[in-house]
Scaffold this active site. Structure first.
Site, PDB file in Angstrom:
ATOM      1  N   HIS A 162       0.470  -1.108   0.204  1.00  0.00           N
ATOM      2  CA  HIS A 162      -0.083   0.503   0.308  1.00  0.00           C
ATOM      3  C   HIS A 162       1.255   1.441   0.078  1.00  0.00           C
ATOM      4  O   HIS A 162       0.327   2.315  -0.340  1.00  0.00           O
ATOM      5  CB  HIS A 162      -1.339   0.028   0.868  1.00  0.00           C
ATOM      6  CG  HIS A 162      -2.000  -0.829   0.992  1.00  0.00           C
ATOM      7  ND1 HIS A 162      -3.324  -1.036   0.173  1.00  0.00           N
ATOM      8  CD2 HIS A 162      -1.898  -1.894   2.270  1.00  0.00           C
ATOM      9  CE1 HIS A 162      -3.683  -2.285   0.784  1.00  0.00           C
ATOM     10  NE2 HIS A 162      -3.215  -2.735   1.412  1.00  0.00           N
ATOM     11  N   ASP A 198      -2.008 -10.527  -2.518  1.00  0.00           N
ATOM     12  CA  ASP A 198      -3.039  -9.865  -1.091  1.00  0.00           C
ATOM     13  C   ASP A 198      -4.268  -9.701  -1.274  1.00  0.00           C
ATOM     14  O   ASP A 198      -4.855  -9.556  -2.005  1.00  0.00           O
ATOM     15  CB  ASP A 198      -2.567  -8.543  -0.623  1.00  0.00           C
ATOM     16  CG  ASP A 198      -2.715  -8.453   0.505  1.00  0.00           C
ATOM     17  OD1 ASP A 198      -1.715  -8.612   1.814  1.00  0.00           O
ATOM     18  OD2 ASP A 198      -3.709  -8.306   0.586  1.00  0.00           O
ATOM     19  N   HIS A 200      -5.852  -6.679   0.134  1.00  0.00           N
ATOM     20  CA  HIS A 200      -6.206  -5.790   0.044  1.00  0.00           C
ATOM     21  C   HIS A 200      -5.874  -5.399  -2.483  1.00  0.00           C
ATOM     22  O   HIS A 200      -4.336  -5.713  -2.256  1.00  0.00           O
ATOM     23  CB  HIS A 200      -5.393  -5.178   0.724  1.00  0.00           C
ATOM     24  CG  HIS A 200      -5.942  -5.582   1.610  1.00  0.00           C
ATOM     25  ND1 HIS A 200      -6.296  -5.871   2.655  1.00  0.00           N
ATOM     26  CD2 HIS A 200      -7.689  -4.951   1.864  1.00  0.00           C
ATOM     27  CE1 HIS A 200      -6.512  -6.567   3.342  1.00  0.00           C
ATOM     28  NE2 HIS A 200      -7.621  -5.883   3.593  1.00  0.00           N
ATOM     29  N   ASP A 287      -4.029 -12.991   2.923  1.00  0.00           N
ATOM     30  CA  ASP A 287      -5.322 -12.962   3.976  1.00  0.00           C
ATOM     31  C   ASP A 287      -6.043 -12.846   3.156  1.00  0.00           C
ATOM     32  O   ASP A 287      -7.737 -12.184   3.267  1.00  0.00           O
ATOM     33  CB  ASP A 287      -4.898 -10.924   4.501  1.00  0.00           C
ATOM     34  CG  ASP A 287      -4.519 -10.299   2.864  1.00  0.00           C
ATOM     35  OD1 ASP A 287      -4.603 -10.501   2.353  1.00  0.00           O
ATOM     36  OD2 ASP A 287      -4.600  -8.827   3.485  1.00  0.00           O
TER      37      ASP A 287
HETATM   38  C1  SP5 Z   1      -1.196  -5.194   3.391  1.00  0.00           C
HETATM   39  C2  SP5 Z   1      -2.401  -5.416   3.758  1.00  0.00           C
HETATM   40  O1  SP5 Z   1      -3.037  -6.249   4.338  1.00  0.00           O
HETATM   41  N1  SP5 Z   1      -2.893  -4.171   4.451  1.00  0.00           N
HETATM   42  C3  SP5 Z   1      -4.172  -4.087   5.047  1.00  0.00           C
HETATM   43  C4  SP5 Z   1      -4.839  -2.464   5.470  1.00  0.00           C
HETATM   44  C5  SP5 Z   1      -6.531  -3.132   5.935  1.00  0.00           C
HETATM   45  N2  SP5 Z   1      -6.812  -1.970   6.603  1.00  0.00           N
HETATM   46  C6  SP5 Z   1      -8.174  -1.780   7.052  1.00  0.00           C
HETATM   47  C7  SP5 Z   1      -8.356  -2.499   7.547  1.00  0.00           C
HETATM   48  C8  SP5 Z   1      -9.601  -2.761   8.081  1.00  0.00           C
HETATM   49  C9  SP5 Z   1      -9.965  -3.318   9.845  1.00  0.00           C
HETATM   50  N3  SP5 Z   1     -11.330  -3.812   9.721  1.00  0.00           N
HETATM   51  C10 SP5 Z   1     -11.105  -4.613  10.877  1.00  0.00           C
HETATM   52  C11 SP5 Z   1     -12.742  -6.005  10.776  1.00  0.00           C
HETATM   53  C12 SP5 Z   1     -12.636  -6.369  11.991  1.00  0.00           C
HETATM   54  N4  SP5 Z   1     -14.280  -7.112  11.886  1.00  0.00           N
HETATM   55 ZN    ZN Z   2      -3.958  -7.267   2.936  1.00  0.00          ZN
END
Ligand code: SP5
Ligand code: ZN
Length: 345
Positions: A162, A198, A200, A287
């Site tokens: 990211h 990934d 994301h 993930d």
């Molecule tokens: C590298 C990578 O995988 N980064 C991911 C960043 C995600 N950031 C947003 C996280 C949002 C967390 N949501 C929590 C949901 C719990 N049920």
């Molecule tokens: Zn991720």
């Protein structure tokens, strides 16, 4: 497969992030790397510390003022008062549309906002040390390919995909996969493909290479209409300028199962084969696992064996760079499964 770790990863250990207005423990924490290292060791892999300094290649990936900020950020934070040591800095203001990002403000929180895409990338005392060592590990893995190795894995933490040319985001500070790709370009590879698996979208990597024809970026990820990073990763983003046609996004709906995911992987591999790359960098986010607490694909642990085997089938010298994966207790097995699927194919 030769494996690298980041011996300084634990120095990046922020305590909390924000979720729906509340502070929650960081999903991206040192136990992740501990699980990967334990699983690798248990299956007989020897973990090598980085042996390449990525400073030169970093300057081709990230803006000088961003690198200078990151390297000094914790010191700048402490200069506001020693008691800041016990508190994590978070940005609270961002230069969105119509605001200027060309002038770096003097105020620390304003600088933090200038260099952040979100408030979800908490800084800690050892962030720069850990991020730099992780990028060194990625460069070290790439260097082994240049020396003739078929494949190399690096257990990088914090993750990188990211992080864009001049911003952090999504737990990422330095773009480890981009470092590996640029290293390969600088050491004999005319064309490099980056495959990001990934959950994301790898917005940082896409942006770094978007107008370049020498690096293809292909990503399979949760549809940004509902999934982080929300503002990039759509199918109509295909590259710009010289890089037109050198970007392929394959967004899939939350809830996607393994059959659909592997069909997208076939599309990705076909594009990579057509590109004619000399080397492959995989942004290996885990993930996509069904047990991941912040993601919504449904790959099972055994699917990562199949992923590894398919990656080997691409037939290129390959660097695997760890990205996300927050089901920490399963992360080691999932990572090792990719490696063993690759080796046994
Ligand atoms: C590298 C990578 O995988 N980064 C991911 C960043 C995600 N950031 C947003 C996280 C949002 C967390 N949501 C929590 C949901 C719990 N049920
Ligand atoms: Zn991720």
């Amino acid at each position: 497969m030769i494996t690298f770790h980041n011996p300084l990863q634990h120095t990046h250990a922020p305590e909390h992030e924000f979720f729906r207005g509340e502070r929650v423990p960081c999903f991206e924490n040192p136990t992740r790397a501990a699980y990967v290292e334990a699983a690798l060791t248990a299956r007989g892999h020897v973990l090598h510390p980085p042996d390449v300094d990525c400073t030169e290649v970093l300057a081709k990936i990230h803006a000088p003022r961003y690198l200078a900020f990151l390297a000094s950020a914790w010191q700048q934070w402490l200069s506001l008062g020693e008691e800041q040591n016990r508190v994590q800095p978070f940005p609270s203001v961002w230069p969105v549309r119509t605001l200027r990002s060309d002038i770096e403000p003097d105020n620390f929180i304003a600088k933090l906002g200038l260099y952040s895409m979100d408030n979800g990338s908490p800084l800690a005392a050892g962030t720069w040390t850990a991020a730099k060592a992780g990028a060194d590990a990625a460069a070290s893995a790439a260097a082994r390919l240049a020396a003739g190795e078929r494949a190399a894995f690096c257990s990088t933490r914090p993750p990188g995909h990211h992080a864009g040319p001049d911003f952090m985001g999504g737990y990422c500070f330095l773009n480890n996969a981009a470092v590996a790709a640029q290293w390969l370009r600088d050491h004999g590879a005319a064309r490099v493909a980056v495959l990001d698996v990934d959950y994301h979208h790898g917005n940082g990597t896409q942006s770094i290479f978007y107008d370049r024809a020498d690096v293809l970026f292909v990503s399979i990820h949760g549809d940004p209409r509902t999934e982080y990073p929300f503002y990039l990763g759509h199918a109509d983003e295909t590259g710009a300028g010289l890089g037109a046609g050198c970007n392929l996004n394959l967004p899939l709906p939350a809830g996607t199962d393994a059959a659909t995911w592997f069909a997208a992987l076939e599309q990705a591999c076909a594009r990579i084969a057509a590109f004619g790359a000399d080397a492959l960098v995989v942004s290996l986010g885990l993930d996509t696992h069904e047990g991941d607490p912040i993601s919504r694909f449904r790959l099972a642990t055994t699917d990562f064996l199949r992923l590894g085997a398919r990656l080997r089938g691409v037939g290129l010298p390959t660097v695997l760079v760890l990205e996300g994966g927050y089901a920490a207790a399963e992360l080691g097995t999932n990572a090792v499964n990719v490696l063993e699927g690759f080796e046994q194919a």
